[in-house]
Design a protein around this motif. Structure first.
Motif, PDB file in Angstrom:
ATOM      1  N   LEU A   1     -63.372 -13.107   6.246  1.00 13.90           N
ATOM      2  CA  LEU A   1     -61.983 -13.120   5.800  1.00 13.90           C
ATOM      3  C   LEU A   1     -61.547 -11.693   5.471  1.00 13.90           C
ATOM      4  CD1 LEU A   1     -62.338 -16.157   3.382  1.00 13.90           C
ATOM      5  CD2 LEU A   1     -61.314 -16.212   5.657  1.00 13.90           C
ATOM      6  N   ALA A   2     -60.308 -11.543   5.052  1.00  9.99           N
ATOM      7  CA  ALA A   2     -59.789 -10.213   4.734  1.00  9.99           C
ATOM      8  C   ALA A   2     -60.542  -9.579   3.573  1.00  9.99           C
ATOM      9  CB  ALA A   2     -58.298 -10.315   4.397  1.00  9.99           C
ATOM     10  N   ASP A   3     -61.080 -10.400   2.640  1.00  9.79           N
ATOM     11  CA  ASP A   3     -61.769  -9.841   1.475  1.00  9.79           C
ATOM     12  C   ASP A   3     -63.273  -9.721   1.667  1.00  9.79           C
ATOM     13  OD1 ASP A   3     -62.470 -12.508   1.399  1.00  9.79           O
ATOM     14  OD2 ASP A   3     -62.352 -12.651  -0.785  1.00  9.79           O
ATOM     15  N   GLY A   4     -63.773 -10.034   2.872  1.00  7.46           N
ATOM     16  CA  GLY A   4     -65.199  -9.903   3.120  1.00  7.46           C
ATOM     17  C   GLY A   4     -65.789 -11.141   3.771  1.00  7.46           C
ATOM     18  N   GLU A   5     -67.109 -11.276   3.659  1.00  9.14           N
ATOM     19  CA  GLU A   5     -67.837 -12.362   4.320  1.00  9.14           C
ATOM     20  C   GLU A   5     -68.364 -13.360   3.295  1.00  9.14           C
ATOM     21  OE1 GLU A   5     -71.912 -12.149   6.480  1.00  9.14           O
ATOM     22  OE2 GLU A   5     -70.394 -11.649   7.991  1.00  9.14           O
ATOM     23  N   HIS A   6     -68.252 -14.639   3.607  1.00 13.26           N
ATOM     24  CA  HIS A   6     -68.726 -15.721   2.747  1.00 13.26           C
ATOM     25  C   HIS A   6     -69.605 -16.640   3.586  1.00 13.26           C
ATOM     26  CE1 HIS A   6     -65.517 -14.686  -0.209  1.00 13.26           C
ATOM     27  NE2 HIS A   6     -64.864 -14.349   0.896  1.00 13.26           N
ATOM     28  N   THR A   7     -70.700 -17.119   2.984  1.00 12.79           N
ATOM     29  CA  THR A   7     -71.642 -17.978   3.713  1.00 12.79           C
ATOM     30  C   THR A   7     -71.733 -19.348   3.057  1.00 12.79           C
ATOM     31  OG1 THR A   7     -72.966 -16.065   4.383  1.00 12.79           O
ATOM     32  CG2 THR A   7     -74.011 -18.227   4.547  1.00 12.79           C
ATOM     33  N   VAL A   8     -71.614 -20.396   3.873  1.00 19.91           N
ATOM     34  CA  VAL A   8     -71.788 -21.775   3.409  1.00 19.91           C
ATOM     35  C   VAL A   8     -72.728 -22.488   4.367  1.00 19.91           C
ATOM     36  CG1 VAL A   8     -69.541 -21.924   2.262  1.00 19.91           C
ATOM     37  CG2 VAL A   8     -69.746 -22.528   4.690  1.00 19.91           C
ATOM     38  N   SER A   9     -73.228 -23.630   3.944  1.00 22.69           N
ATOM     39  CA  SER A   9     -74.208 -24.374   4.753  1.00 22.69           C
ATOM     40  C   SER A   9     -73.654 -25.748   5.122  1.00 22.69           C
ATOM     41  CB  SER A   9     -75.520 -24.547   3.977  1.00 22.69           C
ATOM     42  OG  SER A   9     -76.098 -23.306   3.684  1.00 22.69           O
ATOM     43  N   PHE A  10     -73.942 -26.163   6.333  1.00 24.71           N
ATOM     44  CA  PHE A  10     -73.634 -27.516   6.780  1.00 24.71           C
ATOM     45  C   PHE A  10     -74.940 -28.176   7.205  1.00 24.71           C
ATOM     46  CE2 PHE A  10     -69.538 -25.464   7.281  1.00 24.71           C
ATOM     47  CZ  PHE A  10     -68.640 -26.439   6.864  1.00 24.71           C
ATOM     48  N   ALA A  11     -75.113 -29.439   6.807  1.00 20.03           N
ATOM     49  CA  ALA A  11     -76.334 -30.181   7.146  1.00 20.03           C
ATOM     50  C   ALA A  11     -75.979 -31.369   8.018  1.00 20.03           C
ATOM     51  CB  ALA A  11     -77.048 -30.656   5.874  1.00 20.03           C
ATOM     52  N   GLU A  12     -76.861 -31.676   8.973  1.00 18.35           N
ATOM     53  CA  GLU A  12     -76.662 -32.836   9.840  1.00 18.35           C
ATOM     54  C   GLU A  12     -76.761 -34.091   9.001  1.00 18.35           C
ATOM     55  OE1 GLU A  12     -75.746 -34.673  13.461  1.00 18.35           O
ATOM     56  OE2 GLU A  12     -75.764 -32.572  12.881  1.00 18.35           O
ATOM     57  N   HIS A  13     -75.914 -35.068   9.286  1.00 16.87           N
ATOM     58  CA  HIS A  13     -75.920 -36.307   8.526  1.00 16.87           C
ATOM     59  C   HIS A  13     -77.266 -37.001   8.644  1.00 16.87           C
ATOM     60  CE1 HIS A  13     -71.289 -36.464   9.191  1.00 16.87           C
ATOM     61  NE2 HIS A  13     -71.679 -35.493   8.397  1.00 16.87           N
ATOM     62  N   ALA A  14     -77.775 -37.439   7.501  1.00 16.41           N
ATOM     63  CA  ALA A  14     -79.073 -38.114   7.486  1.00 16.41           C
ATOM     64  C   ALA A  14     -78.926 -39.579   7.844  1.00 16.41           C
ATOM     65  CB  ALA A  14     -79.696 -38.000   6.093  1.00 16.41           C
ATOM     66  N   HIS A  15     -80.069 -40.216   8.223  1.00 12.80           N
ATOM     67  CA  HIS A  15     -80.101 -41.651   8.501  1.00 12.80           C
ATOM     68  C   HIS A  15     -79.702 -42.404   7.242  1.00 12.80           C
ATOM     69  CE1 HIS A  15     -81.377 -45.528  10.015  1.00 12.80           C
ATOM     70  NE2 HIS A  15     -82.140 -45.677   8.961  1.00 12.80           N
ATOM     71  N   GLY A  16     -78.823 -43.391   7.404  1.00 10.76           N
ATOM     72  CA  GLY A  16     -78.396 -44.143   6.243  1.00 10.76           C
ATOM     73  C   GLY A  16     -77.278 -43.459   5.484  1.00 10.76           C
ATOM     74  N   ALA A  17     -76.666 -42.428   6.093  1.00  8.55           N
ATOM     75  CA  ALA A  17     -75.613 -41.701   5.403  1.00  8.55           C
ATOM     76  C   ALA A  17     -74.267 -42.066   5.992  1.00  8.55           C
ATOM     77  CB  ALA A  17     -75.846 -40.199   5.518  1.00  8.55           C
ATOM     78  N   ASP A  18     -73.196 -41.849   5.199  1.00 13.84           N
ATOM     79  CA  ASP A  18     -71.864 -42.087   5.707  1.00 13.84           C
ATOM     80  C   ASP A  18     -71.373 -40.858   6.457  1.00 13.84           C
ATOM     81  OD1 ASP A  18     -71.180 -40.208   3.836  1.00 13.84           O
ATOM     82  OD2 ASP A  18     -69.880 -41.505   2.654  1.00 13.84           O
ATOM     83  N   GLU A  19     -70.067 -40.851   6.785  1.00 12.14           N
ATOM     84  CA  GLU A  19     -69.553 -39.752   7.602  1.00 12.14           C
ATOM     85  C   GLU A  19     -69.586 -38.431   6.875  1.00 12.14           C
ATOM     86  OE1 GLU A  19     -65.898 -41.716   5.707  1.00 12.14           O
ATOM     87  OE2 GLU A  19     -67.831 -42.301   6.529  1.00 12.14           O
ATOM     88  N   HIS A  20     -69.803 -38.430   5.557  1.00  8.85           N
ATOM     89  CA  HIS A  20     -69.887 -37.191   4.798  1.00  8.85           C
ATOM     90  C   HIS A  20     -71.332 -36.796   4.519  1.00  8.85           C
ATOM     91  CE1 HIS A  20     -65.548 -37.220   4.078  1.00  8.85           C
ATOM     92  NE2 HIS A  20     -65.657 -38.496   3.845  1.00  8.85           N
ATOM     93  N   GLY A  21     -72.299 -37.484   5.097  1.00  8.30           N
ATOM     94  CA  GLY A  21     -73.695 -37.146   4.887  1.00  8.30           C
ATOM     95  C   GLY A  21     -74.248 -37.659   3.565  1.00  8.30           C
ATOM     96  N   VAL A  22     -73.580 -38.637   2.943  1.00  2.95           N
ATOM     97  CA  VAL A  22     -74.017 -39.174   1.656  1.00  2.95           C
ATOM     98  C   VAL A  22     -74.822 -40.449   1.878  1.00  2.95           C
ATOM     99  CG1 VAL A  22     -73.250 -40.054  -0.572  1.00  2.95           C
ATOM    100  CG2 VAL A  22     -71.993 -38.198   0.529  1.00  2.95           C
TER     101      VAL A  22
END
Length: 424
Positions: free
Chosen positions: A259-280
Motif C-alpha cells: 500500500l502507499a504506507d508500506g507492506e503488510h502481511t496476512v495469512s490465508f488457510a485452506e478450509h479444513a474438513h468439516g469447516a464452513d465457507e469461512h474455514g470454521v
C-alpha cells in the motif's frame, strides 16, 4: 500498564454457543427414535405371535439402536433448554461432544460384542434358519437406510453466535468471503477472498474511515508454502478494489499487501474438513455419532446379507461369522475416530490452528506483539479466545482488539489483556 477486560464492548452478550441446525438436528433424531421404536415393537410382537426367536432378537437389537439415538436427542433438548443457564460458564455447546463421546463408547462395546459372538460362532458353528435370517437382515437394512436419510442433509440457516454481529462494527461483507483486516495509517482495510458464485478473487474494502483507495497504489503478492509467488493487480469495482485475475487453488498462502504506507502481511488457510465457507469447524459430533450408529448398523446388515447368501448358496457357514468379524472391525475403527475427536474437544485440545493463526495474523497486522494466546472450541462453529497483547500505542485499550478480533467468523467469546509499553 496492564489492562484486563472480560466483557465485550457490545451491549448484547450471551453464551449461546449451539451449532448450526441444532434444533433441526434434534427433530431429525427424535424422528429416527420414533421409527426405530415402531420397528422394535413390530419385531418383538410379531416374533412372539409367529414364534420367531430371530425376529424377537432383532427387535431387542433395535432397542439398543433406539437407546443410542435417545442419548443424542436428549443432548439436543437439554442443550437448548439450558442454553442461557448461567451455571454453564461457557454455554452448553459441548453437550453434543459429551453425547458423541458416550455414543462412541457404546459403539465400541457393540463392536466387541459382535466380535465375541462372531468368533464364538466361528469356533462352534450353529445351524442357520436362512428363511428368517435373510429377510430380517434386509428389513433391518431398509430401516437403517431410511434412518440415514432422515439424519442426512445440511441446514444453512445461520449460526447462533450468542453475540451481535452488526454492520456498524463489522462492516458489510457477502457470503463466500474469508476476511483479513489490515491496520494502516489511513484506517482499516478488509482484504478478502471472494468466491460466491464467481471465480475466486481478492477484494479490498476501506473500513472505519479509511479512504483514498486507488487501484494503482495496491498490489497483493501471494507466497505459497513451496515458495511460488504471484502478483495481483486491482481495479476499482463499486466501492471496493478487486483483483483482475482469479486466485488459483488452494487458498493457503501468505499475502503481502503493498500500500502507499508500506507492506503488510496476512495469512490465508485452506478450509479444513468439516469447516464452513469461512474455514470454521462446524461439525456437530452429536449428529455425527447418531449418523455413525445408523451407518454402522447398515454396514453390519449388508455384511450379514452377503454372508448369509454365501452360506446358503455354497454351504459356507463360516462366512456368516466372518462377516460379523469384519463388521466389528469397521465399527471399532469408526468408534475410535469419534472418541478421538470428541475427547479432544472435551479436553480443550487444539486440533486445528486455523483460528489461532487468524488471531495472530490480526494482531501482527496491527503492529503489536502477541505474548499469550489460548483458543478452544465452545461448540460447533464457535471458538473462545484469551488474548494477551503488548503494544507501544498508549491509546490502544481492550476495545481496540475486541473490534479487531470480533470480525473473525466463529470467534464467539473474547477475553483481552493489554500491556502498554511506556517510553523510557
Amino acid at each position: 500498564m496492564n489492562e484486563f477486560y472480560e466483557a465485550p464492548f457490545k451491549a448484547e452478550h450471551d453464551h449461546v454457543f449451539l451449532g448450526e441446525g441444532h434444533d433441526s438436528n434434534g427433530r431429525k433424531t427424535w424422528a429416527v427414535i420414533a421409527l426405530c421404536s415402531a420397528m422394535m415393537l413390530a419385531e418383538i410382537v410379531g416374533g412372539h405371535l409367529f414364534g420367531s426367536l430371530a425376529l424377537v432378537a432383532d427387535g431387542m437389537h433395535m432397542s439398543t439402536h433406539a437407546g443410542a439415538m435417545l442419548i443424542a436427542a436428549l443432548a439436543y433438548t437439554y442443550a437448548r433448554k439450558h442454553a442461557n443457564d448461567p451455571r454453564f460458564v461457557f454455554g452448553t455447546g459441548k453437550l453434543g461432544d459429551l453425547a458423541g463421546f458416550t455414543s462412541a463408547i457404546i459403539l465400541a462395546m457393540i463392536a466387541m460384542l459382535i466380535g465375541y459372538e462372531a468368533i464364538d460362532r466361528l469356533l462352534s458353528p450353529l445351524p442357520i434358519r436362512f428363511g428368517e435370517a435373510i429377510p430380517i437382515a434386509v428389513l433391518g437394512l431398509l430401516v437403517n437406510i431410511l434412518s440415514a436419510w432422515l439424519l442426512s442433509g445440511d441446514d444453512h440457516h445461520g449460526h447462533s453466535h450468542g453475540h451481535s454481529h452488526g454492520s456498524d462494527q463489522h462492516g458489510s461483507h457477502d457470503h463466500g468471503e474469508e476476511v483479513q483486516y489490515i491496520e494502516t495509517s489511513a484506517g482499516a482495510l478488509a482484504l478478502s477472498i471472494f468466491e460466491d458464485g464467481v471465480p475466486p478473487v481478492f477484494r479490498i474494502k476501506a473500513e472505519r474511515g479509511a479512504a483514498g483507495l486507488s487501484a494503482h497504489d495496491v498490489t497483493v503478492t501471494t507466497v505459497r508454502p513451496d515458495g511460488k509467488r504471484q502478483v495481483f493487480a486491482f481495479a476499482m469495482v463499486a466501492d471496493f478494489l478487486q483483483s483482475t485475475v482469479e486466485i488459483p487453488e488452494p487458498h493457503s498462502f501468505e499475502a503481502m499487501v503493498t500500500l502507499a504506507d508500506g507492506e503488510h502481511t496476512v495469512s490465508f488457510a485452506e478450509h479444513a474438513h468439516g469447516a464452513d465457507e469461512h474455514g470454521v469447524d462446524t461439525r456437530d459430533h452429536n449428529m455425527r455419532a447418531a449418523y455413525i450408529h445408523v451407518i454402522a448398523d447398515a454396514a453390519v446388515s449388508v455384511l450379514a446379507i452377503i454372508g448369509l447368501l454365501l452360506a446358503k448358496t455354497f454351504g459356507w457357514l463360516w462366512m456368516d461369522p466372518l462377516a460379523g468379524i469384519v463388521g466389528a472391525m469397521v465399527i471399532a475403527n469408526w468408534s475410535y475416530g469419534l472418541i478421538r475427536d470428541t475427547g479432544a474437544n472435551l479436553m480443550d485440545i487444539s486440533t486445528d490452528d486455523a483460528m489461532a493463526g487468524k488471531v495472530k495474523a490480526a494482531v501482527d497486522a496491527a503492529g503489536d506483539q502477541l505474548i499469550d494466546l489460548h483458543v478452544w472450541r465452545l461448540g460447533p462453529g464457535h471458538f473462545g479466545a484469551v488474548v494477551s497483547v503488548v503494544t507501544e500505542e498508549a491509546l490502544r485499550g481492550p476495545d481496540f482488539y475486541h473490534r479487531l478480533l470480533w470480525r473473525l467468523n466463529g470467534l464467539s467469546h473474547i477475553t483481552v489483556e493489554v500491556r502498554t509499553l511506556r517510553a523510557a
